[in-house]
Design a protein around this motif. Structure first.
Motif, short mmCIF file in Angstrom:
data_model
loop_
_atom_site.label_atom_id
_atom_site.label_comp_id
_atom_site.label_asym_id
_atom_site.label_seq_id
_atom_site.Cartn_x
_atom_site.Cartn_y
_atom_site.Cartn_z
N SER A 42 27.91 -5.59 -12.92
CA SER A 42 28.85 -5.76 -14.27
C SER A 42 28.40 -7.38 -14.80
O SER A 42 28.08 -7.54 -16.00
N ALA A 43 28.34 -8.27 -13.99
CA ALA A 43 28.00 -9.50 -14.42
C ALA A 43 26.41 -9.65 -14.87
O ALA A 43 26.29 -10.29 -15.90
N ASP A 44 25.53 -9.01 -13.94
CA ASP A 44 24.00 -9.00 -14.51
C ASP A 44 23.83 -8.39 -15.85
O ASP A 44 23.22 -8.89 -16.60
N PHE A 45 24.62 -7.41 -15.95
CA PHE A 45 24.86 -6.53 -17.11
C PHE A 45 25.15 -7.21 -18.46
O PHE A 45 24.26 -7.55 -19.46
N LEU A 46 26.28 -7.94 -18.32
CA LEU A 46 26.81 -8.83 -19.39
C LEU A 46 26.03 -10.02 -19.61
O LEU A 46 25.77 -10.52 -20.73
N ALA A 47 25.30 -10.69 -18.74
CA ALA A 47 24.41 -11.55 -18.84
C ALA A 47 23.14 -11.21 -19.71
O ALA A 47 22.65 -11.91 -20.62
N TYR A 48 22.51 -9.89 -19.13
CA TYR A 48 21.64 -9.56 -19.75
C TYR A 48 21.63 -9.15 -21.27
O TYR A 48 20.92 -9.43 -22.11
N VAL A 49 22.78 -8.55 -21.48
CA VAL A 49 23.02 -8.22 -22.91
C VAL A 49 23.13 -9.32 -23.86
O VAL A 49 22.94 -9.77 -25.15
N GLY A 50 24.07 -10.23 -23.32
CA GLY A 50 24.39 -11.52 -23.98
C GLY A 50 23.24 -12.40 -24.31
O GLY A 50 23.20 -13.10 -25.28
N GLU A 51 22.07 -12.44 -23.49
CA GLU A 51 21.11 -13.18 -23.76
C GLU A 51 20.36 -13.03 -25.10
O GLU A 51 19.62 -13.77 -25.82
N GLY A 81 25.07 -10.52 -37.49
CA GLY A 81 24.18 -9.82 -38.62
C GLY A 81 24.06 -8.46 -38.86
O GLY A 81 24.61 -7.95 -37.84
N PRO A 82 23.10 -7.97 -39.84
CA PRO A 82 22.96 -6.41 -39.63
C PRO A 82 22.26 -5.85 -38.41
O PRO A 82 22.46 -4.74 -38.38
N ASP A 83 21.36 -6.78 -37.71
CA ASP A 83 21.00 -6.39 -36.33
C ASP A 83 21.61 -6.78 -35.17
O ASP A 83 20.98 -6.51 -34.18
N THR A 84 22.93 -7.11 -35.25
CA THR A 84 23.47 -7.62 -33.96
C THR A 84 23.96 -6.36 -33.19
O THR A 84 23.60 -6.39 -32.02
N VAL A 85 24.55 -5.39 -33.75
CA VAL A 85 25.06 -4.42 -32.90
C VAL A 85 23.60 -3.48 -32.54
O VAL A 85 23.65 -3.23 -31.32
N ARG A 89 19.46 -3.61 -25.96
CA ARG A 89 19.57 -4.39 -24.76
C ARG A 89 20.36 -3.41 -23.58
O ARG A 89 19.97 -3.65 -22.55
N TYR A 90 21.53 -2.80 -24.31
CA TYR A 90 22.23 -1.85 -23.38
C TYR A 90 21.28 -1.00 -22.75
O TYR A 90 21.40 -0.68 -21.53
N MET A 91 20.43 0.01 -23.78
CA MET A 91 19.63 0.66 -22.96
C MET A 91 18.59 0.18 -22.26
O MET A 91 18.14 0.93 -20.93
N GLN A 92 17.91 -0.81 -22.57
CA GLN A 92 16.90 -1.37 -21.72
C GLN A 92 17.37 -2.03 -20.36
O GLN A 92 16.57 -1.63 -19.35
N TYR A 93 18.81 -2.32 -20.23
CA TYR A 93 18.80 -2.60 -19.15
C TYR A 93 19.14 -1.53 -18.06
O TYR A 93 18.68 -1.72 -16.88
N TRP A 94 19.63 -0.53 -18.31
CA TRP A 94 19.81 0.69 -17.65
C TRP A 94 18.16 1.39 -17.36
O TRP A 94 18.14 1.71 -16.17
N LYS A 95 17.51 1.09 -18.29
CA LYS A 95 16.15 1.48 -17.80
C LYS A 95 15.34 0.75 -16.71
O LYS A 95 14.60 1.46 -15.99
N GLU A 96 15.87 -0.62 -16.97
CA GLU A 96 15.18 -1.36 -15.99
C GLU A 96 15.78 -1.43 -14.62
O GLU A 96 15.15 -1.99 -13.65
#
Length: 216
Positions: A68-77, A85-89, A95-102
């Motif tokens: 959970s900590a690694d995931f939140l750091a990864y997405v937050g970066e 902005g319009p691209d925030t979500v 990033r959510y998808m990429q974290y799990w793929k990696e």
């Protein structure tokens, strides 16, 4: 190759134990993994594993906390501070998808969490994730980038659940598309479909009502 960020010194081998536990839990779940197997994978004695982590449930909880900590750091970066902005979500979902793929082993662990994880650990993870994600979606709603006719938390859960389904159910998705000879999708195509579900429909204003609709 280790998936979790190290948090201990190399001298006490705890990072090695945690990584071994991640692999064992991802393969067999909480009930199927054993402390003996974890110790063997880590190349240490079973007594040392118990010394550092007391028991299997404590070790399971610690692995979950690290993911959970690694995931939140990864997405937050990837998220710029300040107003969304319009691209925030879209960027957060990419990033959510990429974290799990990696981190495929962590992804398997996360699926086991849903099946047989301890209630307290699962609740702790849920609170930490939603506490960061829902406010982001709410800010995006208030800015008019996310549809406002559903709770922000529901919009986040729908998007996240669909991304997880995409990652673990490629066979079902491919077969469903083949029924009508629809074109195959890549990650970007799929995310666009997900975003279309949570973006404001044409004609909807920021309050979630259709323009021109008279309310009685």
């Amino acid at each position: 190759m280790a998936e979790l960020r190290p948090v201990f010194t190399l001298a006490d081998a705890r990072d090695t134990i945690v990584e071994a536990a991640l692999i064992a839990f991802a393969e067999a779940g909480f009930h199927g993994a054993t402390m003996r197997d974890i110790a063997h994978r880590a190349g240490v004695s079973q007594g040392l594993v118990h010394h550092h982590f007391k028991g299997k449930e404590a070790l399971w909880n610690f692995v979950g906390e690290r993911i959970s900590a690694d995931f939140l750091a990864y997405v937050g970066e990837a998220l710029a501070p300040g107003e969304p902005g319009p691209d925030t979500v879209p960027q957060a979902l990419r990033r959510y998808m990429q974290y799990w793929k990696e981190h495929p082993t962590a992804f398997r662990f996360n699926l086991w969490r849903l099946l047989e994880g301890a209630t307290a650990e699962r609740r702790s993870r849920s609170v930490s994730i939603t506490g960061r994600g829902v406010p982001l979606f709410k800010q995006a709603q208030d800015a008019g980038f996310i549809r406002n006719d559903m709770p922000a938390g529901l919009a986040m859960i729908i998007a996240g659940s669909l991304v997880q389904f995409w990652l673990h159910s490629q066979t079902e998705i491919r077969d469903a598309l083949a029924v009508t000879a629809a074109d195959a999708l890549d990650d970007s195509d799929f995310l666009e479909h997900v975003l279309d579900l949570i973006r404001p429909p044409a004609g909807m204003n920021r309050r979630g009502s259709s323009k021109g609709r008279r309310r009685s």
